[in-house]
Design an enzyme around this catalytic site. Structure first.
Site, mmCIF file in Angstrom:
data_model
loop_
_atom_site.group_PDB
_atom_site.id
_atom_site.type_symbol
_atom_site.label_atom_id
_atom_site.label_comp_id
_atom_site.label_asym_id
_atom_site.label_seq_id
_atom_site.Cartn_x
_atom_site.Cartn_y
_atom_site.Cartn_z
ATOM 1 N N CYS A 116 0.818 -1.215 0.000
ATOM 2 C CA CYS A 116 0.000 0.000 0.000
ATOM 3 C C CYS A 116 0.853 1.268 0.000
ATOM 4 C CB CYS A 116 -0.929 -0.015 1.204
ATOM 5 S SG CYS A 116 -2.019 -1.447 1.167
ATOM 6 N N HIS A 155 -3.881 6.777 1.487
ATOM 7 C CA HIS A 155 -4.104 5.461 0.898
ATOM 8 C C HIS A 155 -5.494 4.999 1.330
ATOM 9 C CE1 HIS A 155 -4.080 1.271 0.132
ATOM 10 N NE2 HIS A 155 -3.968 0.957 1.407
ATOM 11 N N ASN A 211 -9.997 -1.151 -1.487
ATOM 12 C CA ASN A 211 -8.565 -0.903 -1.275
ATOM 13 C C ASN A 211 -7.790 -1.515 -2.443
ATOM 14 O OD1 ASN A 211 -5.884 -1.133 -0.501
ATOM 15 N ND2 ASN A 211 -6.345 -1.806 1.589
HETATM 16 O O1 UT7 Z 1 -4.185 -1.410 2.992
HETATM 17 C C1 UT7 Z 1 -3.453 -1.421 4.156
HETATM 18 C C2 UT7 Z 1 -3.650 -2.614 4.906
HETATM 19 N N1 UT7 Z 1 -4.993 -2.907 5.341
HETATM 20 C C3 UT7 Z 1 -5.672 -2.154 6.222
HETATM 21 O O2 UT7 Z 1 -5.301 -1.076 6.574
HETATM 22 C C4 UT7 Z 1 -6.893 -2.778 6.818
HETATM 23 C C5 UT7 Z 1 -6.947 -2.521 8.284
HETATM 24 N N2 UT7 Z 1 -7.982 -3.228 8.966
HETATM 25 C C6 UT7 Z 1 -9.308 -3.011 8.759
HETATM 26 O O3 UT7 Z 1 -9.682 -2.231 7.900
HETATM 27 C C7 UT7 Z 1 -10.300 -3.715 9.641
HETATM 28 O O4 UT7 Z 1 -9.612 -4.365 10.680
HETATM 29 C C8 UT7 Z 1 -11.184 -4.755 8.901
HETATM 30 C C9 UT7 Z 1 -12.155 -4.028 7.974
HETATM 31 C C10 UT7 Z 1 -10.349 -5.717 8.097
HETATM 32 C C11 UT7 Z 1 -11.994 -5.526 9.908
HETATM 33 O O5 UT7 Z 1 -12.791 -4.645 10.692
HETATM 34 P P1 UT7 Z 1 -12.800 -4.717 12.283
HETATM 35 O O6 UT7 Z 1 -13.727 -3.677 12.732
HETATM 36 O O7 UT7 Z 1 -11.376 -4.636 12.773
HETATM 37 O O8 UT7 Z 1 -13.416 -6.122 12.559
HETATM 38 P P2 UT7 Z 1 -12.772 -7.409 13.282
HETATM 39 O O9 UT7 Z 1 -11.760 -8.045 12.415
HETATM 40 O O10 UT7 Z 1 -12.396 -7.021 14.692
HETATM 41 O O11 UT7 Z 1 -14.024 -8.356 13.375
HETATM 42 C C12 UT7 Z 1 -15.215 -8.004 14.127
HETATM 43 C C13 UT7 Z 1 -16.267 -9.074 13.892
HETATM 44 C C14 UT7 Z 1 -15.724 -10.494 14.080
HETATM 45 O O12 UT7 Z 1 -16.767 -11.270 14.640
HETATM 46 P P3 UT7 Z 1 -16.776 -11.624 16.202
HETATM 47 O O13 UT7 Z 1 -15.502 -12.345 16.466
HETATM 48 O O14 UT7 Z 1 -16.850 -10.273 16.904
HETATM 49 O O15 UT7 Z 1 -18.002 -12.444 16.360
HETATM 50 C C15 UT7 Z 1 -15.481 -10.972 12.681
HETATM 51 O O16 UT7 Z 1 -15.567 -12.361 12.555
HETATM 52 O O17 UT7 Z 1 -16.722 -9.001 12.545
HETATM 53 C C16 UT7 Z 1 -16.589 -10.299 11.918
HETATM 54 N N3 UT7 Z 1 -16.277 -10.090 10.506
HETATM 55 C C17 UT7 Z 1 -17.221 -9.955 9.561
HETATM 56 N N4 UT7 Z 1 -18.561 -9.983 9.607
HETATM 57 C C18 UT7 Z 1 -19.241 -9.818 8.457
HETATM 58 C C19 UT7 Z 1 -15.049 -9.959 9.908
HETATM 59 N N5 UT7 Z 1 -15.188 -9.755 8.604
HETATM 60 C C20 UT7 Z 1 -16.522 -9.757 8.345
HETATM 61 C C21 UT7 Z 1 -17.285 -9.572 7.179
HETATM 62 N N6 UT7 Z 1 -18.635 -9.616 7.286
HETATM 63 N N7 UT7 Z 1 -16.726 -9.353 5.964
#
Ligand code: UT7
Length: 333
Positions: A115, A260, A290
């Protein structure tokens, strides 16, 4: 000493629009979750019969050349940012050179900094121009992530955020201020927090060249989303302030910040931290997701086409991603 100015921008995204609704048919996810957590409504995925990293880059380049009123023959060097090259080797820089119909006259290098790749590439191009070695350098960011995503529920936290596309900038030698400074950082301790493992060269023979791939997990994008998020918000802020301090400028001086496009929540957090108004930050993640190294040049190209960047404006670019790497650039337009 010379300075380098961006004199043309272009972008290209694949035709196929992938909506959140479409993804919810492939995995356990839904539109509300994706919009709330990432800000993304849709992204583009390639058609493997039509698109390659190099040919999308060529389309973006032709648009940038047209805007710069230059032709392919005016390009002195190619700096190509991608972590998803068409081949394991050679890099896509030489394939772009071929697509553009250029002969063996000029060199091409690939930058593999995810990125942050476009800002690293911009910095490399800027050094070549400042030393007087080249006059017109083509800087490209292009990626195809869609075909490496785990599009099952197991991979849903990565599958919903990434998209494909390409962006290009023509950097030209100038005696007026342009790229003021670039700031590059990395910390390999976190390499495995966002990576694709295979086909890794340090793997044993049988794993690098399996007769039959039984488990394809190591060929897919793996991301520890919350870990990446936590580091991103800190580093974005740090590296923007580093650039401002280096140039004795204040955050109020920024006319447009193009972060980004990783996650709309990250952009909004940075905007709030820097106390910038909505018109001082450009986001298009809603439409493209992204696109890794392509995200900044696509966003820059759109912002420019919309008249959001005017002469003498102070533009700030900032990125964070796999590596971890992070970087910023301040540009006087
Ligand atoms: O490009 C540079 C590199 N990348 C980034 O900068 C990305 C950085 N990270 C993020 O943008 C976020 O961490 C994500 C969008 C990837 C994830 O969002 P989050 O708010 O951090 O969610 P999480 O991973 O903490 O997950 C929260 C919940 C989990 O369920 P439980 O364990 O609370 O029951 C996940 O299993 O959301 C669940 N979950 C989803 N639910 C529906 C994770 N992905 C999904 C999904 N749809 N696609």
């Amino acid at each position: 000493m010379y300075s380098s100015k961006i004199i043309g921008l272009g972008h290209h995204v694949p035709e196929t629009v992938i909506t959140n609704q479409y993804l919810s048919n492939l995995m356990d996810t839904n539109n509300e979750w994706i919009v709330e957590r990432t800000g993304i409504n849709e992204r583009r995925w390639i058609d493997p019969k039509v698109d390659t990293v190099a040919n999308m880059a060529a389309k973006a380049t032709r648009m940038a050349l047209k805007n710069a009123k230059l032709t392919e023959q005016d390009i002195d060097f190619i700096v190509f940012a991608t972590i998803t090259p068409d081949y394991f080797f050679p890099g896509s820089g030489v394939l772009l050179q071929r697509e553009l119909g250029l002969d063996g006259r000029i060199g091409a290098i690939d930058i593999r900094n995810a990125c942050s790749g476009f800002i690293y590439a911009l910095s490399v191009a800027d050094q070549f121009i400042k030393t007087g070695m080249y006059k017109n350098v083509l800087v490209v960011g292009a990626e195809i992530q869609s075909t490496a995503l785990d599009i099952t529920t197991r991979g849903r936290n990565t599958a919903v955020i990434f998209g494909d596309g390409a962006g290009a900038a023509i950097l030209q030698r100038s005696d007026k201020p342009g790229v003021l400074s670039t700031h590059l950082h990395s910390d390999g301790h976190f390499a495995e927090e966002l990576y694709v493992k295979d086909p890794g060269s340090s793997r044993p023979h049988a794993e690098r060249q399996p007769e039959q791939i039984l488990d394809t997990t190591s060929f897919k994008v793996v991301m520890n989303g919350s870990q990446v998020f936590k580091h991103a918000v800190v580093r974005f802020n740090e590296v923007i302030n580093e650039a401002l301090e280096k140039n004795n400028l204040k955050k109020e001086d920024i006319n447009l910040l193009i972060p980004h496009q990783a996650n709309l929540r990250i952009s909004q957090f940075i905007q709030q931290k820097l106390a910038l108004r909505d018109d001082q930050v450009f986001n298009n993640i809603m439409r493209y997701g992204n696109t890794t190294a392509a995200s900044i040049p696509i966003a820059m190209s759109e912002a420019w086409a919309e008249g959001r960047i005017k002469e003498n404006d102070l533009l700030c670019l900032a990125a964070f991603g796999s590596g971890f790497t992070w970087a910023s650039a301040l540009i006087r337009w």
